[in-house]
Design a protein around this motif. Structure first.
Motif, PDB file in Angstrom:
ATOM      1  N   ILE A  83     -33.516   4.290 116.111  1.00  0.00           N
ATOM      2  CA  ILE A  83     -34.248   4.629 114.883  1.00  0.00           C
ATOM      3  C   ILE A  83     -34.900   3.385 114.290  1.00  0.00           C
ATOM      4  O   ILE A  83     -36.073   3.411 113.888  1.00  0.00           O
ATOM      5  CB  ILE A  83     -33.293   5.288 113.870  1.00  0.00           C
ATOM      6  CG1 ILE A  83     -32.837   6.653 114.402  1.00  0.00           C
ATOM      7  CG2 ILE A  83     -33.954   5.436 112.504  1.00  0.00           C
ATOM      8  CD1 ILE A  83     -31.667   7.244 113.655  1.00  0.00           C
ATOM      9  N   ILE A  87     -38.959   2.685 113.732  1.00  0.00           N
ATOM     10  CA  ILE A  87     -39.524   2.345 112.412  1.00  0.00           C
ATOM     11  C   ILE A  87     -40.353   1.068 112.499  1.00  0.00           C
ATOM     12  O   ILE A  87     -41.469   0.982 111.962  1.00  0.00           O
ATOM     13  CB  ILE A  87     -38.398   2.184 111.365  1.00  0.00           C
ATOM     14  CG1 ILE A  87     -37.747   3.544 111.067  1.00  0.00           C
ATOM     15  CG2 ILE A  87     -38.941   1.558 110.084  1.00  0.00           C
ATOM     16  CD1 ILE A  87     -36.513   3.445 110.200  1.00  0.00           C
ATOM     17  N   LYS A  90     -43.713   1.590 114.219  1.00  0.00           N
ATOM     18  CA  LYS A  90     -44.659   2.260 113.312  1.00  0.00           C
ATOM     19  C   LYS A  90     -45.173   1.269 112.262  1.00  0.00           C
ATOM     20  O   LYS A  90     -46.382   1.205 112.001  1.00  0.00           O
ATOM     21  CB  LYS A  90     -43.984   3.452 112.619  1.00  0.00           C
ATOM     22  CG  LYS A  90     -43.575   4.593 113.545  1.00  0.00           C
ATOM     23  CD  LYS A  90     -44.763   5.288 114.176  1.00  0.00           C
ATOM     24  CE  LYS A  90     -45.588   6.077 113.183  1.00  0.00           C
ATOM     25  NZ  LYS A  90     -46.684   6.837 113.832  1.00  0.00           N
ATOM     26  N   ASP A  91     -44.279   0.504 111.676  1.00  0.00           N
ATOM     27  CA  ASP A  91     -44.663  -0.451 110.626  1.00  0.00           C
ATOM     28  C   ASP A  91     -45.576  -1.550 111.165  1.00  0.00           C
ATOM     29  O   ASP A  91     -46.448  -2.047 110.444  1.00  0.00           O
ATOM     30  CB  ASP A  91     -43.418  -1.096 110.010  1.00  0.00           C
ATOM     31  CG  ASP A  91     -42.668  -0.151 109.083  1.00  0.00           C
ATOM     32  OD1 ASP A  91     -43.234   0.921 108.760  1.00  0.00           O
ATOM     33  OD2 ASP A  91     -41.531  -0.484 108.686  1.00  0.00           O
ATOM     34  N   VAL A 109     -34.416  13.164 113.220  1.00  0.00           N
ATOM     35  CA  VAL A 109     -34.552  11.906 112.466  1.00  0.00           C
ATOM     36  C   VAL A 109     -35.792  11.149 112.928  1.00  0.00           C
ATOM     37  O   VAL A 109     -36.570  10.638 112.104  1.00  0.00           O
ATOM     38  CB  VAL A 109     -33.290  11.038 112.624  1.00  0.00           C
ATOM     39  CG1 VAL A 109     -33.516   9.669 111.976  1.00  0.00           C
ATOM     40  CG2 VAL A 109     -32.088  11.719 112.005  1.00  0.00           C
ATOM     41  N   LEU A 110     -36.005  11.080 114.238  1.00  0.00           N
ATOM     42  CA  LEU A 110     -37.185  10.392 114.766  1.00  0.00           C
ATOM     43  C   LEU A 110     -38.471  11.051 114.262  1.00  0.00           C
ATOM     44  O   LEU A 110     -39.441  10.369 113.905  1.00  0.00           O
ATOM     45  CB  LEU A 110     -37.156  10.382 116.297  1.00  0.00           C
ATOM     46  CG  LEU A 110     -36.078   9.516 116.953  1.00  0.00           C
ATOM     47  CD1 LEU A 110     -36.082   9.709 118.465  1.00  0.00           C
ATOM     48  CD2 LEU A 110     -36.258   8.041 116.603  1.00  0.00           C
ATOM     49  N   LYS A 112     -38.786  12.689 111.441  1.00  0.00           N
ATOM     50  CA  LYS A 112     -38.867  12.417 109.999  1.00  0.00           C
ATOM     51  C   LYS A 112     -39.458  11.043 109.711  1.00  0.00           C
ATOM     52  O   LYS A 112     -40.144  10.853 108.704  1.00  0.00           O
ATOM     53  CB  LYS A 112     -37.480  12.514 109.362  1.00  0.00           C
ATOM     54  CG  LYS A 112     -36.909  13.916 109.283  1.00  0.00           C
ATOM     55  CD  LYS A 112     -37.583  14.753 108.214  1.00  0.00           C
ATOM     56  CE  LYS A 112     -36.883  16.090 108.043  1.00  0.00           C
ATOM     57  NZ  LYS A 112     -37.610  16.957 107.061  1.00  0.00           N
ATOM     58  N   ILE A 113     -39.192  10.080 110.592  1.00  0.00           N
ATOM     59  CA  ILE A 113     -39.699   8.721 110.333  1.00  0.00           C
ATOM     60  C   ILE A 113     -41.097   8.524 110.915  1.00  0.00           C
ATOM     61  O   ILE A 113     -41.638   7.421 110.880  1.00  0.00           O
ATOM     62  CB  ILE A 113     -38.736   7.650 110.869  1.00  0.00           C
ATOM     63  CG1 ILE A 113     -38.574   7.745 112.388  1.00  0.00           C
ATOM     64  CG2 ILE A 113     -37.394   7.736 110.162  1.00  0.00           C
ATOM     65  CD1 ILE A 113     -37.712   6.643 112.988  1.00  0.00           C
ATOM     66  N   GLY A 114     -41.687   9.593 111.456  1.00  0.00           N
ATOM     67  CA  GLY A 114     -43.085   9.527 111.871  1.00  0.00           C
ATOM     68  C   GLY A 114     -43.350   9.248 113.328  1.00  0.00           C
ATOM     69  O   GLY A 114     -44.498   8.950 113.696  1.00  0.00           O
TER      70      GLY A 114
END
Length: 220
Positions: A83, A87, A90-91, A109-110, A112-114
């Motif tokens: 996870i 993140i 993506k960031d 969960v993956l 949900k974080i995009g």
């Protein structure tokens, strides 16, 4: 968008297999793993392979992940690390991020974080093998959506010498034969007069039920 450069974080069985195939297809692949032994194994296979922590933002910056078209988080044994790595990708601006999930909760969960796409290698392989085991003519099985599937069906002896119009899968079952793989080559968009031979492979598209009914008809 055509993807040309891939970074894979985690060089376990899934990550190394994915990287090997992408390189064979002609793409550039950077592999990242904390395990020096795994990196050594893949150093002569991938374009680049580095021993690094895929959950460390500064490390990911230093290897230039922002310049890659697609990042694949293939960490399977540590959900928290998976996870966090997703993140960070993506960031850091990676255009497309794909995450390997070990279960449904991990996958949610993956999402949900995009993460752009979540894959379930173990689950999907289990589904495909199950279908192959119960259907002797089914060679491969790819689920396009909840309802639609592409299947590769071997042509049994009972259909050898028959044309597509003879078996009429579209009229009888609603599914379509979109290609026929013959020993001499692939026929794309076959016509009604094309003749089937034993051991040819039909590529069929349709709903799960349509393909199941077609399979049942050729297995009788």
């Amino acid at each position: 968008m055509k993807l040309n450069q891939f970074v894979i974080i985690g060089l376990g069985r899934f990550g190394s297999s994915l990287g090997r195939e992408l390189v064979q297809l002609g793409y550039e692949v950077l592999g990242v793993d904390r395990d020096e032994e795994k990196v050594d194994e893949m150093s002569n296979v991938l374009t680049h392979a580095v021993v690094a922590d895929g959950t460390d933002e500064e490390v990911l910056r230093s290897v230039g992940v922002r310049n890659f078209d697609c990042g694949v988080v293939a960490i399977g044994d540590d959900i928290q690390a998976s996870i966090l790595a997703a993140i960070l990708l993506k960031d850091l601006g990676v255009k497309k991020v794909v995450g390997k999930a070990v279960n449904e909760l991990h996958g949610r969960v993956l999402e949900k974080i995009g993460v752009d796409r979540v894959v379930y290698p173990e689950r999907d392989m289990g589904i495909r093998v199950a279908h192959q085991l119960v259907s002797p003519n089914l060679l491969d099985y790819i689920e396009l959506s909840k309802n639609y599937t592409i299947a590769e069906l071997g042509v049994p002896k009972c259909l050898s010498g028959k044309s597509l119009s003879d078996i009429n899968p579209r009229g009888r079952f609603g599914c379509s034969v979109v290609a026929i793989n013959k020993p001499k080559g692939m026929i794309i968009a076959p016509v009604a007069d094309d003749i089937l031979s034993e051991n040819d492979v039909m590529v069929v598209i349709g709903t799960n039920r349509q393909i199941e009914e077609f399979q049942d008809s050729i297995e009788k």
